[in-house]
Design a protein around this motif. Structure first.
Motif, mmCIF file in Angstrom:
data_model
loop_
_atom_site.group_PDB
_atom_site.id
_atom_site.type_symbol
_atom_site.label_atom_id
_atom_site.label_comp_id
_atom_site.label_asym_id
_atom_site.label_seq_id
_atom_site.Cartn_x
_atom_site.Cartn_y
_atom_site.Cartn_z
ATOM 1 N N LYS A 3 -1.864 3.389 9.482
ATOM 2 C CA LYS A 3 -0.192 2.732 8.955
ATOM 3 C C LYS A 3 -0.051 2.553 8.179
ATOM 4 N N VAL A 4 1.096 2.555 7.210
ATOM 5 C CA VAL A 4 1.040 2.243 5.763
ATOM 6 C C VAL A 4 2.379 1.424 6.055
ATOM 7 N N ASN A 5 2.678 0.654 5.412
ATOM 8 C CA ASN A 5 3.837 -0.029 6.074
ATOM 9 C C ASN A 5 4.179 -1.123 4.846
ATOM 10 N N HIS A 6 5.488 -0.482 4.291
ATOM 11 C CA HIS A 6 6.122 -0.540 2.927
ATOM 12 C C HIS A 6 5.339 -1.264 1.521
ATOM 13 N N LEU A 7 4.819 -0.303 1.492
ATOM 14 C CA LEU A 7 4.001 -0.219 0.651
ATOM 15 C C LEU A 7 4.723 -0.327 -0.477
ATOM 16 N N TYR A 8 4.474 -1.287 -1.553
ATOM 17 C CA TYR A 8 5.080 -1.128 -3.423
ATOM 18 C C TYR A 8 3.531 -1.113 -3.994
ATOM 19 N N LYS A 9 4.570 0.263 -5.080
ATOM 20 C CA LYS A 9 3.230 0.221 -6.366
ATOM 21 C C LYS A 9 2.986 0.291 -7.970
ATOM 22 N N THR A 10 3.383 -0.931 -8.628
ATOM 23 C CA THR A 10 4.039 -0.367 -9.683
ATOM 24 C C THR A 10 3.011 -0.642 -10.649
ATOM 25 N N LEU A 22 4.837 3.876 -5.979
ATOM 26 C CA LEU A 22 5.416 3.358 -4.798
ATOM 27 C C LEU A 22 6.103 2.607 -4.140
ATOM 28 N N VAL A 23 7.309 3.116 -3.094
ATOM 29 C CA VAL A 23 8.948 2.772 -3.601
ATOM 30 C C VAL A 23 8.841 1.984 -2.387
ATOM 31 N N ASP A 24 8.496 1.054 -1.453
ATOM 32 C CA ASP A 24 8.518 1.204 -0.073
ATOM 33 C C ASP A 24 8.371 2.587 1.356
ATOM 34 N N PHE A 25 7.610 2.470 0.795
ATOM 35 C CA PHE A 25 6.554 3.411 1.158
ATOM 36 C C PHE A 25 5.651 3.300 2.470
ATOM 37 N N SER A 26 5.770 4.450 3.877
ATOM 38 C CA SER A 26 5.371 3.769 4.875
ATOM 39 C C SER A 26 4.986 5.750 5.481
ATOM 40 N N ALA A 27 4.155 5.368 6.340
ATOM 41 C CA ALA A 27 3.948 6.286 7.027
ATOM 42 C C ALA A 27 2.375 6.330 8.321
ATOM 43 N N HIS A 28 2.327 6.859 8.798
ATOM 44 C CA HIS A 28 1.412 6.807 10.216
ATOM 45 C C HIS A 28 0.983 7.918 10.390
ATOM 46 N N ILE A 29 -0.358 7.999 10.907
ATOM 47 C CA ILE A 29 -1.086 9.295 10.660
ATOM 48 C C ILE A 29 -2.233 9.148 11.777
ATOM 49 N N GLN A 30 -2.159 10.081 12.682
ATOM 50 C CA GLN A 30 -2.542 10.317 14.089
ATOM 51 C C GLN A 30 -4.005 10.672 13.605
ATOM 52 N N LYS A 31 -5.434 10.476 14.292
ATOM 53 C CA LYS A 31 -6.579 10.259 14.619
ATOM 54 C C LYS A 31 -6.341 12.323 14.624
ATOM 55 N N ARG A 50 -4.893 6.712 -3.524
ATOM 56 C CA ARG A 50 -5.747 5.962 -4.126
ATOM 57 C C ARG A 50 -5.967 3.965 -3.801
ATOM 58 N N CYS A 51 -5.004 4.256 -3.218
ATOM 59 C CA CYS A 51 -4.250 2.772 -2.819
ATOM 60 C C CYS A 51 -5.014 2.401 -1.071
ATOM 61 N N LEU A 52 -5.275 3.672 -0.476
ATOM 62 C CA LEU A 52 -4.999 3.825 0.834
ATOM 63 C C LEU A 52 -6.816 2.678 0.820
ATOM 64 N N GLY A 61 3.084 -5.257 0.603
ATOM 65 C CA GLY A 61 3.026 -3.447 1.804
ATOM 66 C C GLY A 61 2.022 -4.355 2.730
ATOM 67 N N GLU A 62 1.561 -3.289 3.663
ATOM 68 C CA GLU A 62 0.256 -3.102 4.825
ATOM 69 C C GLU A 62 -0.052 -2.294 5.095
ATOM 70 N N ILE A 63 -1.368 -2.338 4.844
ATOM 71 C CA ILE A 63 -1.691 -0.766 5.116
ATOM 72 C C ILE A 63 -3.274 -0.855 6.458
ATOM 73 N N ILE A 64 -3.242 -0.520 7.344
ATOM 74 C CA ILE A 64 -3.981 -0.874 8.443
ATOM 75 C C ILE A 64 -5.276 0.163 8.932
ATOM 76 N N ILE A 65 -6.602 0.048 8.795
ATOM 77 C CA ILE A 65 -7.117 1.906 9.146
ATOM 78 C C ILE A 65 -7.958 1.061 10.414
ATOM 79 N N ASP A 66 -7.672 2.120 11.634
ATOM 80 C CA ASP A 66 -8.366 2.038 12.471
ATOM 81 C C ASP A 66 -8.400 0.161 12.710
#
Lengths: 245, 265
Positions: A3-10, A22-31, A50-52, A61-66
């Motif tokens: 789960k990737v929520n509101h990622l910013y990278k400059t 990355l500008v307010d980038f959000s994405a969810h990936i299922q198993k 590369r941020c993952l 932003g927030e990155i949740i893995i497992d």
């Protein structure tokens, strides 16, 4: 799974200009999902991968893995990376190590496996990617396609939960792209969770569950490959597809 | 062939120089009486060292004793220069500003002051506080001095390794330390063998400066022998030749290592 929520990278360029990757980038990936990410160069595709695994540090932003938030201070990034296999555009094999050493090293010093077990896993994987006979060669003695297959085996040897491919076929001669794509397709069919930045539309069509089109650090459009190639909605997507197909 | 082409050329040049000195002295009408016969006993001699020894046997002469001490000093200093240089080189590339600043300051301080002064400071100041022997002080001064240079070489070596190597290692879950140790440093060291060899050859030659703190190395023994015999030419030529032997062996050894490591290229 991811789960990737509101990622910013400059990024800061050498002449102190700021580039928003990355500008307010959000994405969810299922198993088990196979996601193909496409987009023009500089659109933030590689930056996202590369941020993952935190090869790049995000601004916010927030990155949740497992279920684990990996951007927190207490998160053990090395543990996270063990579960995130990565294949690079330029292979990045270790040139001073033989093929089998490339595939066993991290197993031995990171996963702490027994030598015999690591060798067995490595040989099985080299068999799988079709270069079992090259295990004592050095990377410089292999073709680009063979090197990239070793790199895939090296990442798989850690038995990661997710595999990321960062333009894995872009640096290859045309006749070698097929052999690498075959390995990637096999993995996809086996149910591996995959994130692939690629320009190989055939791969996207054949095995992807979802295609994400990025531009300017954001997702412009996403959907099944079917939707994508037959009825894209956005003009930007249509333009991009017309240029590459 | 054990001695390469280059060693033969070096020896030939040396012979020409000695020949020229002979010619120069005779042409000027200077009658210098050569006493080369004194040299062999300065290397090895057959006899007794003390009155207690009744049967004469083969012993090392003073120059050989000095030669061995120079070898010891150089070997120990090389080992510590590599360790120190690796630490300095890595610290120089640290993301911590303080670590980086310490490393830069160390390198600048050591590189920009004369080794001779450093030897005196370490021997008379640090050495007397910590009760260091002349050997420890001399070797430490050499290791510190050369370590600063090695640090810069190591830094350049690490920077020359494509950053994709570090990224690939880290993406496999290796810590920064493991990635450095197993992936980046082995490749960096392979690449910096030629400049390192040059640095270690300098070290062997620079080690002659420790003779000022009465450490009986090759240079010191040579000076003492000259003071006793007045055969300055013969002895200093011999001393130079002995240094040349050490540096040539070092040079050949690195060429051998380089060839061995070229397999994976």
């Amino acid at each position: 799974m991811i789960k990737v929520n509101h990622l910013y990278k400059t990024f800061k360029t050498p002449n102190r200009k700021e580039v928003k990757a990355l500008v307010d980038f959000s994405a969810h990936i299922q198993k088990g999902e196979v996601v193909v990410i496409i987009g023009p160069s500089g659109s933030g595709k590689s930056t996202f991968l590369r941020c993952l695994n935190r090869l790049e540090e995000v601004d916010s932003g927030e990155i949740i893995i497992d279920g684990q938030s990996i951007l927190e201070k207490k998160a053990d990034i090395n543990k996270v990376r063990e579960e995130l296999g990565m294949v690079f555009q330029h292979f990045n094999l270790f040139p001073h190590k033989t093929v089998i050493e490339n595939v066993t090293l991290a197993q031995l010093i990171v996963r702490k496996r027994q030598k015999e077990k690591a060798m067995k896993i490595a040989r099985d994987l080299l068999e799988k990617v079709g270069i079992a006979d090259k295990e004592s060669n050095y990377p410089s003695q292999l073709s680009g396609g063979q090197q990239q297959r070793v790199a895939i085996a090296r990442a798989l040897a850690m038995q990661p939960k997710i595999m990321m491919f960062d333009e894995a076929t872009s640096a290859l001669d045309p006749e070698m792209i097929g052999e690498v794509l075959e390995v990637m397709k096999t993995l996809a069919r086996e149910g591996m969770t995959m994130l692939a930045v690629t320009h190989e539309m055939g791969f996207a069509r054949e095995v992807s569950d979802r295609v994400i089109f990025m531009d300017g650090g954001q997702i412009v459009e996403e959907g099944t490959a079917e939707h994508f190639f037959n009825n894209p909605i956005h003009d930007r997507t249509k333009l991009f597809l017309s240029q590459i197909l | 062939m054990v001695f390469g082409k280059r060693s033969i050329i070096t020896l030939a040049v040396l012979a020409v120089i000695i020949g020229w000195v002979y010619y120069f002295l005779t042409a000027r009408g200077i009658t210098y009486i050569w006493h080369w016969e004194q040299i062999p006993q300065l290397l090895f001699y057959h006899g007794t060292r003390t009155a207690a020894e009744t049967t004469p046997s083969l012993h090392l002469g003073v120059l050989m004793i000095g030669f061995i001490l120079t070898l010891k000093i150089s070997a120990v200093a090389i080992v510590f220069a590599i360790i120190l240089g690796t630490i300095v080189g890595i610290a120089r590339l640290s993301s911590e500003p303080i670590t980086r600043a310490i490393s830069i300051t160390f390198v600048e301080l050591i590189r920009n002051t004369p080794l001779l002064v450093q030897i005196y400071i370490i021997y008379f100041f640090v050495g007397s506080m910590l009760r260091l022997s002349a050997f420890a002080a001399g070797t430490a001064a050499l290791a510190i001095f050369e370590g600063a240079y090695v640090g810069e070489i190591v830094r350049a070596g690490i920077q020359s390794i494509h950053k994709g190597q570090m990224e690939a290692a880290r993406s496999l879950g290796m810590s920064y330390g493991k990635a450095m140790r197993h992936i980046v440093l082995p490749q960096a060291f392979k690449r910096i063998i030629p400049p390192l060899a040059g640095q270690f050859i300098s070290l062997v030659k620079d080690s002659s400066l420790v003779s000022v703190i009465a450490l009986a190395d090759l240079m010191f023994q040579g000076q003492q022998a000259v003071a006793r015999t007045y055969s300055a030419f013969e002895i200093y030529f011999t001393v130079a030749a002995l240094y040349l032997v050490m540096t040539s062996v070092l040079s050949m050894a690195t060429q051998y290592i380089e060839r061995r490591l070229a397999i994976s290229d």
